[in-house]
Design a protein around this motif. Sequence first.
Motif, PDB file in Angstrom:
ATOM      1  N   VAL A 108       4.841  -1.789   1.110  1.00 14.70           N
ATOM      2  CA  VAL A 108       3.230  -1.289   0.502  1.00 14.70           C
ATOM      3  C   VAL A 108       3.421   0.410   0.147  1.00 14.70           C
ATOM      4  O   VAL A 108       2.868   0.461  -0.851  1.00 14.70           O
ATOM      5  CB  VAL A 108       2.264  -1.565   1.689  1.00 14.70           C
ATOM      6  N   ALA A 109       4.293   1.063   0.794  1.00 19.35           N
ATOM      7  CA  ALA A 109       4.312   2.562   0.567  1.00 19.35           C
ATOM      8  C   ALA A 109       5.314   2.548  -1.003  1.00 19.35           C
ATOM      9  O   ALA A 109       4.787   3.465  -2.020  1.00 19.35           O
ATOM     10  CB  ALA A 109       5.366   3.234   1.399  1.00 19.35           C
ATOM     11  N   GLU A 110       6.214   1.648  -1.251  1.00 18.00           N
ATOM     12  CA  GLU A 110       6.962   1.574  -2.469  1.00 18.00           C
ATOM     13  C   GLU A 110       6.053   1.217  -3.744  1.00 18.00           C
ATOM     14  O   GLU A 110       6.397   1.700  -4.776  1.00 18.00           O
ATOM     15  CB  GLU A 110       8.060   0.910  -2.293  1.00 18.00           C
ATOM     16  N   ARG A 111       5.074   0.247  -3.185  1.00 18.08           N
ATOM     17  CA  ARG A 111       4.472  -0.390  -4.465  1.00 18.08           C
ATOM     18  C   ARG A 111       3.057   0.590  -4.457  1.00 18.08           C
ATOM     19  O   ARG A 111       2.143   0.052  -5.524  1.00 18.08           O
ATOM     20  CB  ARG A 111       4.018  -1.635  -4.150  1.00 18.08           C
ATOM     21  N   GLY A 112       2.784   1.426  -3.895  1.00 16.55           N
ATOM     22  CA  GLY A 112       1.467   2.227  -4.000  1.00 16.55           C
ATOM     23  C   GLY A 112       0.377   1.477  -3.735  1.00 16.55           C
ATOM     24  O   GLY A 112      -0.558   1.306  -4.030  1.00 16.55           O
ATOM     25  N   LEU A 113       0.495   0.571  -2.552  1.00 14.06           N
ATOM     26  CA  LEU A 113      -0.452  -0.483  -2.041  1.00 14.06           C
ATOM     27  C   LEU A 113      -1.188   0.020  -0.968  1.00 14.06           C
ATOM     28  O   LEU A 113      -2.150  -0.359  -0.566  1.00 14.06           O
ATOM     29  CB  LEU A 113       0.061  -1.675  -1.886  1.00 14.06           C
ATOM     30  N   ALA A 114      -0.677   1.263  -0.353  1.00 15.87           N
ATOM     31  CA  ALA A 114      -1.247   1.998   0.821  1.00 15.87           C
ATOM     32  C   ALA A 114      -2.056   2.927   0.185  1.00 15.87           C
ATOM     33  O   ALA A 114      -1.499   4.125  -0.259  1.00 15.87           O
ATOM     34  CB  ALA A 114      -0.111   2.492   1.805  1.00 15.87           C
ATOM     35  N   ARG A 115      -3.478   2.911  -0.019  1.00 11.05           N
ATOM     36  CA  ARG A 115      -4.029   3.859  -1.055  1.00 11.05           C
ATOM     37  C   ARG A 115      -5.291   4.653  -0.069  1.00 11.05           C
ATOM     38  O   ARG A 115      -5.644   3.979   0.821  1.00 11.05           O
ATOM     39  CB  ARG A 115      -4.807   3.144  -1.957  1.00 11.05           C
ATOM     40  N   PRO A 116      -5.379   5.775  -0.483  1.00  9.06           N
ATOM     41  CA  PRO A 116      -6.236   7.090   0.296  1.00  9.06           C
ATOM     42  C   PRO A 116      -7.669   6.263   0.191  1.00  9.06           C
ATOM     43  O   PRO A 116      -8.150   5.660  -0.694  1.00  9.06           O
ATOM     44  CB  PRO A 116      -6.192   8.045  -0.609  1.00  9.06           C
ATOM     45  N   GLY A 117      -8.164   6.431   1.546  1.00 10.33           N
ATOM     46  CA  GLY A 117      -9.424   5.733   1.682  1.00 10.33           C
ATOM     47  C   GLY A 117      -9.751   4.655   1.830  1.00 10.33           C
ATOM     48  O   GLY A 117     -10.885   3.940   2.020  1.00 10.33           O
ATOM     49  N   GLU A 118      -8.492   3.582   1.926  1.00 16.36           N
ATOM     50  CA  GLU A 118      -8.681   2.339   1.923  1.00 16.36           C
ATOM     51  C   GLU A 118      -8.586   1.799   3.449  1.00 16.36           C
ATOM     52  O   GLU A 118      -7.902   2.405   4.075  1.00 16.36           O
ATOM     53  CB  GLU A 118      -7.838   1.671   0.890  1.00 16.36           C
ATOM     54  N   ARG A 234      -0.690  12.447  -3.595  1.00  9.24           N
ATOM     55  CA  ARG A 234      -1.162  12.003  -4.607  1.00  9.24           C
ATOM     56  C   ARG A 234      -0.070  11.944  -5.832  1.00  9.24           C
ATOM     57  O   ARG A 234      -0.042  11.182  -6.839  1.00  9.24           O
ATOM     58  CB  ARG A 234      -2.417  13.468  -5.389  1.00  9.24           C
ATOM     59  N   ASN A 235       0.676  12.715  -5.748  1.00  4.28           N
ATOM     60  CA  ASN A 235       1.822  13.098  -6.960  1.00  4.28           C
ATOM     61  C   ASN A 235       2.772  11.689  -6.568  1.00  4.28           C
ATOM     62  O   ASN A 235       3.107  11.169  -7.570  1.00  4.28           O
ATOM     63  CB  ASN A 235       2.673  14.224  -6.547  1.00  4.28           C
ATOM     64  N   THR A 236       2.934  11.346  -5.213  1.00  4.57           N
ATOM     65  CA  THR A 236       3.720  10.220  -4.814  1.00  4.57           C
ATOM     66  C   THR A 236       3.072   8.798  -5.702  1.00  4.57           C
ATOM     67  O   THR A 236       3.785   7.942  -6.169  1.00  4.57           O
ATOM     68  CB  THR A 236       3.991   9.998  -3.551  1.00  4.57           C
ATOM     69  N   LEU A 237       1.894   8.931  -5.284  1.00  6.17           N
ATOM     70  CA  LEU A 237       1.071   7.621  -5.764  1.00  6.17           C
ATOM     71  C   LEU A 237       0.832   7.651  -7.458  1.00  6.17           C
ATOM     72  O   LEU A 237       1.189   6.780  -8.214  1.00  6.17           O
ATOM     73  CB  LEU A 237      -0.083   7.284  -5.330  1.00  6.17           C
ATOM     74  N   ALA A 238       0.713   8.893  -7.946  1.00  9.12           N
ATOM     75  CA  ALA A 238       0.771   9.115  -9.465  1.00  9.12           C
ATOM     76  C   ALA A 238       2.112   8.650 -10.054  1.00  9.12           C
ATOM     77  O   ALA A 238       1.939   8.007 -11.276  1.00  9.12           O
ATOM     78  CB  ALA A 238       0.534  10.497 -10.083  1.00  9.12           C
ATOM     79  N   ALA A 239       3.291   8.741  -9.446  1.00 11.22           N
ATOM     80  CA  ALA A 239       4.266   8.470 -10.012  1.00 11.22           C
ATOM     81  C   ALA A 239       4.590   6.757  -9.939  1.00 11.22           C
ATOM     82  O   ALA A 239       5.246   6.410 -10.723  1.00 11.22           O
ATOM     83  CB  ALA A 239       5.575   9.070  -9.221  1.00 11.22           C
TER      84      ALA A 239
END
Lengths: 446, 167
Positions: A108-118, A234-239
């Motif tokens: 989930v970290a690699e795919r950006g599925l762990a998202r802030p506020g969720e 933010r930058n990790t997820l933006a990538a």
Amino acid sequence: MAAARPLTAVERILARTSGAASVRPGDIVVCAADRAVLLETLFMPNSLNWRDPLVVAAPERALIVFDHAVPAPSAAEAGAMTRARAFAERFGIEKVDVGGHGISHQIVAERGLARPGELLLCSDSHTCASGAFNCAARGVGGLELLQVVCTGGTWFVVQPTIRVELSGALPVGCEGKDAFLALAARFGSADNCNLEFTGPGVTGLSLHDRRTIATQCAEVNAEFVLFPCDDVVRNTLAALGVHEGGRPGGFTPAVADPGAEYAATWALDLSTVVPQVATPGAVVGNVIAAADAGNVQLDQCFVGSCANGHLEDFAVAAALLRGRHVATGTRLIVTPASQQVFLDAVRAGYVAEIMAAGGVVTPSTCGACFGYHMGVLGDGETCLTASTRNFKGRMGSPDAQVWLGSTRTVVASAIAGRIVDPRTVDAAAGASAAGASAAGQGARVT
Amino acid sequence: MIVEGRAWVFGDDINSDLLYPQAAFGLPLDEAIGYVFRANRPGWVDLVQPGDVIVGGRNFGMGSARTAGALLRRLGIAACTADSFASLFFRNGINTGLPVLACPGVTAVVEEGQRVRLDLGTGLVRNLDTGAEAQGARLPAELLETLTGGGVLASLERRGLIAPPAR
């Protein structure tokens, strides 16, 4: 009209997902999960937790990940994967199958599925790993996950929140694991309270270290664990193409209101941390300085799991092992947290360096961390592990001893054949001093 | 909901891997129950009687998400109380239909082998042999309803969300 009660960041997420204007400790709330992560273990023969759903509330929010025992060590696990594939197919649920697999918290970290506020739920106790992304994530029982699959949500008791205030920076030779162990040594069990990390010390912590710390908070009995959403996140997820606000899929970070009520504050100056280990049995009450471990001879050293199977851990291991060798009578097993980590570690040359030094690198899986395969301990053996947990019997025989420490401590100890403070190995001028120096640089992955 | 039974007393930090060791994964329930507490209390599963109650210390059930409640129920455990529970064990208790009552101080008023009465609705634990009492946390009505309804599987089945058990 009374002013609205200021909420902690965790309370903010529980209020949003339950549709409540406000919540307070003691409330029972029924929350809609933003994401449900299912593991192949749910589909094992004789599963206590699974009966095929007739209805799936939100297949697009579900993900099935094969992680605990991959590739299948026996027909039972193979059958579980067959059933999981059929279920995924029937309801159009995305699955992460053998080949693209990894430990679910890494996936989930690699795919950006762990998202802030969720709110993210999974039937594994180290799901709190995703707290590093400001995502309220926690383990639930398998039955509850079935309920989430069918109905979209489950209940929580709103628990008090402890603020963990970090200052300073980790000294060279220390990792997130040491910071966590120092917290546990100083403050003990969180006793089902939420933990919200804050303070200037967070900024300097790499996401890797934050993920280790968030994962390990399961060992102090934390409920939800939340780091702030800052530029690192933010930058990790933006990538990964995941952005804040506005557009579809955009996230809204959870931020505590000014004046929010905390049950306690745990303050830690990271610059005071030294390499630590937890003696066998549990973490709370068992943390000592690695230098004080005494003469503990090691049969096995393990680096892996959701806590420390990251690319940064491979970098640390490779750097320490360059020009050195694992001690005779000790085995070093390194397990990547995902296929992606494995591939990256191969390309970076880390795998070759670990193997040249006598280490074993296994495919990605939870594996030895929970004593299931690829590094199970026998009677009377002693292991120092950088994985998640040091319970009696955790890594195999109940007569084995499991110590817990950082990747650096584990690898340095594998070289020494006994538990050592890794700074003693760092300082030693090895046969290839120049190489070791360069390695030291490489190991400070941020 | 009131439960009475003979007490088995355990200490602090009884973890999920002692309750449900990985060696029991995938086994039929009647075989899996043979592994409960094998590492810390070998032979216990042969001594436990239907209707017995577990009294634990702090952080009972800490660690993994393993569905230990189902194994304890199958062993005949009628209820579980503890000075405090790890939340995953507590949740699994409710969800598997195992009555769980968090009661700080309960290990101070109950010794092994004594008979205890747990009132889930009021949170009161009473030692029937000595008369000593400890006040625990009342189980909220919503959770009591899931519990008395037989847990999550029964609830989902009643609502038509999962298929009945395979014959």
